[in-house]
Design an enzyme around this catalytic site. Structure first.
Site, PDB file in Angstrom:
ATOM      1  N   LYS A 168     -65.285 -83.540 -29.551  1.00 28.66           N
ATOM      2  CA  LYS A 168     -65.038 -83.179 -30.943  1.00 28.66           C
ATOM      3  C   LYS A 168     -65.366 -84.378 -31.817  1.00 28.66           C
ATOM      4  CE  LYS A 168     -61.574 -79.552 -30.380  1.00 28.66           C
ATOM      5  NZ  LYS A 168     -62.273 -78.542 -31.190  1.00 28.66           N
ATOM      6  N   LYS A 276     -64.569 -66.782 -28.801  1.00 26.58           N
ATOM      7  CA  LYS A 276     -63.145 -66.994 -28.534  1.00 26.58           C
ATOM      8  C   LYS A 276     -62.448 -65.654 -28.729  1.00 26.58           C
ATOM      9  CE  LYS A 276     -62.733 -71.879 -29.897  1.00 26.58           C
ATOM     10  NZ  LYS A 276     -64.022 -72.266 -30.480  1.00 26.58           N
TER      11      LYS A 276
END
Length: 361
Positions: A168, A276
């Site tokens: 990230k 997701k």
């Protein structure tokens, strides 16, 4: 396939405690509320299917401050109707009874019904994965934090045998983030370790292409969501000229209608999409995205969204049905002190289902 009659729904709230301060683009997470939805047949109350509704704070469409009250109302409405899956196909059930603004509840109800239909044993999609014959390759996730914390995670993931690392970015100085990517590339080239980065919309449309050019020298597999979702034209232009593949993530949230999904992918034409289930409305919704992506020659992979092992198990079993060779984002099961015990375990950069391990309560 077994018909399910006179269904009774319930729920239980569980607060998950992180093992560390989990840095995200939306702040630091120390705890996460999740809700286990149960379903049984009135005549067989001891056989129970479970699903998990766990909206992500500041990201999920159904991240409402009164989510629990809304969930109670939804479950009450379901129970008042004395529902049966004899007349209603499972594919139609969630779209008929759970509004699209509750994607995590759609996912939970859908997987709870699949679990119940298969005997209430947490076997959502029996396969070579659940029979222990086939592992799922996964990426090792590097959480946001200061340089030392991120470097410590990188070293540990490499030591643990991951050959795909996802980092990230957007939390610290961009130069330092590039330095960390260079650190990995100094040890392993792209044939040894695949590198992904997730910007979570941290770049602006004005500086995105400059940063993508800088990132490209590290031979990255892809970058997720370089700019914030909703900037369709800017994202389209980026995907057209990008020096490295772009994967849409948050961009898919709230796009429920099949035609709207098709139009979004045709407009932006990304290199990848990331699914997701908790955020996009469940497995049936993922089916639509996958069918469209494959028709348009767009790559895809599946990622969990901080679920406990109940939700992760359902996502992993769904993913395994596609027999993926590309690493998936399913490594979140070890995040919590008080997760539900399960047969899921991570081994050398893969997720496995170990039938010697039992499900906790």
């Amino acid at each position: 396939m077994k018909a399910l009659r006179n269904l009774v729904f319930g729920y239980k709230k569980h607060v998950l405690d992180f093992k560390f301060d989990a840095g995200t683009s939306r702040g630091i997470l120390k705890q996460k509320e999740t809700f286990y939805i149960s379903v049984c047949e009135k005549s067989f109350p001891d056989t129970i299917g479970y699903g998990e509704a766990g909206p992500l704070p500041k990201l999920s469409l159904d991240d409402f401050p009164d989510f629990e009250q809304r969930l109670i109302q939804l479950i009450s409405q379901l129970n008042e109707q004395d529902l049966s899956l004899e007349q209603i196909a499972l594919d139609d059930f969630v779209s008929l009874y759970i509004p699209a603004k509750y994607p995590s509840v759609r996912f939970a109800i859908e997987t709870a019904l699949l679990d119940l239909r298969n005997g209430g044993q947490r076997l959502i999609f029996p396969s070579g994965f659940t029979a222990e014959h086939k592992a799922i390759p996964i990426n090792g996730l590097i959480w946001m934090g200061d340089r030392e914390f991120m470097l410590e995670q990188i070293d540990q993931k490499l030591k643990d045998g991951y050959n795909c690392i996802k980092m990230k970015i957007g939390a610290i100085d961009f130069d330092q983030e590039c330095e960390l990517l260079g650190y990995i590339r100094g040890k392993f080239d792209s044939s040894q370790v695949t590198l992904r980065v997730d910007a979570n919309g941290a770049f602006s449309p004005d500086d995105a292409i400059e940063k993508l050019n800088r990132l490209a020298i590290y031979d990255l597999h892809s970058i997720e969501q370089p700019i914030k979702q909703g900037q369709i034209e800017a994202m389209r232009q980026l995907c057209e000229v990008t020096p490295l593949p772009i994967a849409l993530d948050e961009e898919l949230i709230g796009v429920d209608d099949f035609e709207a999904k098709r139009m979004l992918l045709e407009k932006i034409n990304p290199q990848f999409i990331i699914l997701k289930p908790t955020l996009v409305g469940g497995l049936r919704s993922c089916d639509d995205w996958i069918a469209l992506a494959e028709k348009m020659n767009i790559g895809w992979w599946i990622t969990s969204a901080l679920e406990s092992n109940i939700g992760l198990n359902a996502i992993a079993q769904y993913t395994a049905a596609f027999d993926p060779e590309m690493p998936q984002g399913l490594g979140t099961g070890q995040l919590y002190h008080n997760n539900i015990e399960s047969p899921l375990r991570i081994d050398a950069g893969t997720l496995k289902y170990d039938r010697k391990l039992k499900w906790g309560m």
